[in-house]
Design an enzyme around this catalytic site. Structure first.
Site, PDB file in Angstrom:
ATOM      1  N   HIS A 274      -2.676  -1.259  -3.257  1.00  0.00           N
ATOM      2  CA  HIS A 274      -3.798  -0.352  -3.031  1.00  0.00           C
ATOM      3  C   HIS A 274      -3.648   0.874  -3.925  1.00  0.00           C
ATOM      4  O   HIS A 274      -2.822   1.749  -3.675  1.00  0.00           O
ATOM      5  CB  HIS A 274      -3.850   0.090  -1.563  1.00  0.00           C
TER       6      HIS A 274
ATOM      7  N   SER B 186       0.856  -1.184   0.000  1.00  0.00           N
ATOM      8  CA  SER B 186       0.000   0.000   0.000  1.00  0.00           C
ATOM      9  C   SER B 186       0.892   1.234   0.000  1.00  0.00           C
ATOM     10  O   SER B 186       1.778   1.347  -0.847  1.00  0.00           O
ATOM     11  CB  SER B 186      -0.947  -0.030   1.200  1.00  0.00           C
TER      12      SER B 186
ATOM     13  N   ASP C  29      -3.908  -4.974   6.330  1.00  0.00           N
ATOM     14  CA  ASP C  29      -4.312  -5.818   5.219  1.00  0.00           C
ATOM     15  C   ASP C  29      -3.196  -6.798   4.881  1.00  0.00           C
ATOM     16  O   ASP C  29      -2.034  -6.413   4.751  1.00  0.00           O
ATOM     17  CB  ASP C  29      -4.631  -4.951   3.990  1.00  0.00           C
TER      18      ASP C  29
END
Length: 352
Positions: free
Chosen positions: A200, A173, A296
Site C-alpha cells: 500500500h 501495508s 486486506d
C-alpha cells in the site's frame, strides 16, 4: 519521574492509558503547533518536544514513549541518518516521519520506511498547519495501534512439512516496507521463483520503491504493466493505481491490471493478487502477509489455502501493525519474523 534505564522496554498500551508522543523537530514553531494539536487528542499526550536528535536520544535513555514524530531535515543530523539510532533507543516506539521532505519525491519517504519508520506524513509549511493536518496526524498515530486479538491458544500454528512452490506473492501495508526489506535480504540473488509484491503506497512512490527492492534483493524489479510476463528471478510490484492479477497464457503467465473496487477498499489490494495466484498456481503458490493495518489479504489468503497453496504471516512481535498478518494467522502455515520467512522462502520450499 523518569524511568530507570533498566526498566525501559516495549510498553503495551492498556485501555484508558494515554499514548505518549515524543516530537523531534528543529523548528520551535512546528514543535509548539504539533504539541498543541496532540494535547487536545483524547488518546495521546506529549511526553516531550525536542529540537534535535541528540536531545531526543538523551531523553530516551531515561524515559519511554510509544510514538516518535521525527522531522527529516534538521541541522545537527539528518533524520534518515538518525533513524536507526532512534528506533533502537525507542525500544518499541513507532517512528512516524513528519516532514516536508516526504513530499519531495518518494525517495526520502521510501528510504525512511525501509529503515524502519512506521509511516510518513507530509508536514505543511509553518503558516499552513490549519485545516486537516491535525485530523490526519491523529488518524496516522491511531492506526499504529490497531488491535488484533491473539490466537485462541496464544501460540502460532505449527510449521508443517515442506513442499515446493513456483511463485511467492507478498502483501504489506503500514510497517511492511521494513519487513519486506528484512525478508528479501534473507533470500539469495539466484532464487528463481518470481516474487509479486502488493504494498500500500501512493502511485508516485512506486518507481523509487521498485528501485529500492531491486537493490535489496539483488534481482530485477519492475512496476507491473498490462500483459507483463511473470518470469523467473524477477520481482513485480503492483502499481499505485491498480491491483495485479495473474492470468495463464499459452506461453506462460502474464499480469493483468484491474481497477475494480476491492472488498478491502485498498488500491492496490492484496486480495486480487492472492486470489489469482490461487487460480493459476493452486498448490504451488505461496502467499506472504507482512505488517499492515486492516484485513486486506484475508480473502485472498483463504482462497489460496482452499486451492492447496500456503500462506505465511509475520509475527505480532515484529509487526508495526498486526492487522493484516493477524487476520490470516489462524490459516497460516507459519507465523514468523520477516527474516525467518525469508530463510524459509530461500530454501525453495514452503510449508503445507
Amino acid at each position: 519521574m523518569p524511568h530507570s534505564p533498566a526498566l525501559i522496554g516495549p510498553q503495551p498500551i492498556r485501555d484508558g492509558q494515554p499514548v505518549r508522543v515524543l516530537i523531534v523537530d528543529d523548528s520551535a514553531v512546528a514543535r509548539a503547533v504539533i504539541a498543541r494539536m496532540i494535547e487536545v487528542m483524547p488518546r495521546f499526550e506529549v511526553a516531550s518536544a525536542l529540537g534535535n536528535v541528540a536531545a531526543a536520544l538523551r531523553f530516551l535513555e531515561m524515559d519511554r514513549v510509544n510514538i516518535i514524530l521525527l522531522d527529516l531535515e534538521m541541522p545537527d543530523i539528518h533524520g534518515l541518518t538518525a533513524l536507526p539510532d532512534l528506533i533502537a533507543a525507542g525500544q518499541g516506539a513507532r517512528v512516524l516521519i513528519v516532514s516536508s521532505a516526504a513530499e519531495d519525491g518518494a525517495a526520502a519517504a521510501v528510504q525512511a520506511l525501509a529503515l524502519g519508520a512506521a509511516d510518513t506524513l507530509v508536514k505543511p509549511g509553518v503558516g499552513s498547519f490549519a485545516g486537516r493536518f491535525a485530523t490526519v496526524l491523529e488518524e496516522r498515530m491511531s492506526r499504529l495501534f490497531d488491535i488484533v486479538p491473539d490466537l485462541p491458544d496464544g501460540r502460532p500454528p505449527a510449521i508443517s512439512a515442506p513442499r515446493e512452490f513456483d511463485i511467492v506473492a507478498v502483501g504489506a501495508s503500514t510497517g511492511g516496507i521494513h519487513a519486506l526489506s528484512q525478508m528479501l535480504r534473507a533470500i539469495p540473488a539466484d532464487f528463481q521463483p518470481p516474487i509479486l509484491v502488493t504494498q500500500h503506497l501512493p502511485a508516485s512512490f512506486m518507481g523509487y520503491f521498485a528501485m529500492q527492492l531491486a537493490v535489496l534483493a539483488g534481482r530485477p524489479c519492475e512496476v507491473a504493466s498490462e500483459h507483463m510476463r511473470v518470469r523467473p528471478g524477477r520481482i513485480i510490484v503492483a502499481p499505485g493505481h491498480a491491483h495485479i492479477r495473474c492470468v495463464r497464457m499459452t506461453d506462460g503467465v502474464a499480469i493483468r491490471l484491474s481497477e475494480q473496487p476491492a472488498p478491502s477498499g485498498c488500491t492496490p489490494s492484496v486480495d486480487p493478487m492472492l486470489e489469482s495466484v490461487a487460480e493459476v498456481y493452486g498448490p504451488r503458490g505461496l502467499g506472504v502477509i507482512l505488517s499492515g493495518m486492516g484485513r486486506d489479504g484475508a480473502i485472498g489468503a483463504r482462497r489460496l489455502t482452499e486451492m492447496g497453496g500456503s500462506v505465511l504471516a509475520q509475527d505480532k512481535a515484529s509487526s508495526v501493525v498486526w492487522g493484516m498478518p493477524g487476520a490470516i494467522a489462524q490459516c497460516a502455515s507459519a507465523v514468523l519474523p520477516p527474516e525467518n520467512i525469508g530463510r524459509m522462502i530461500a530454501s525453495g520450499r514452503r510449508p503445507v
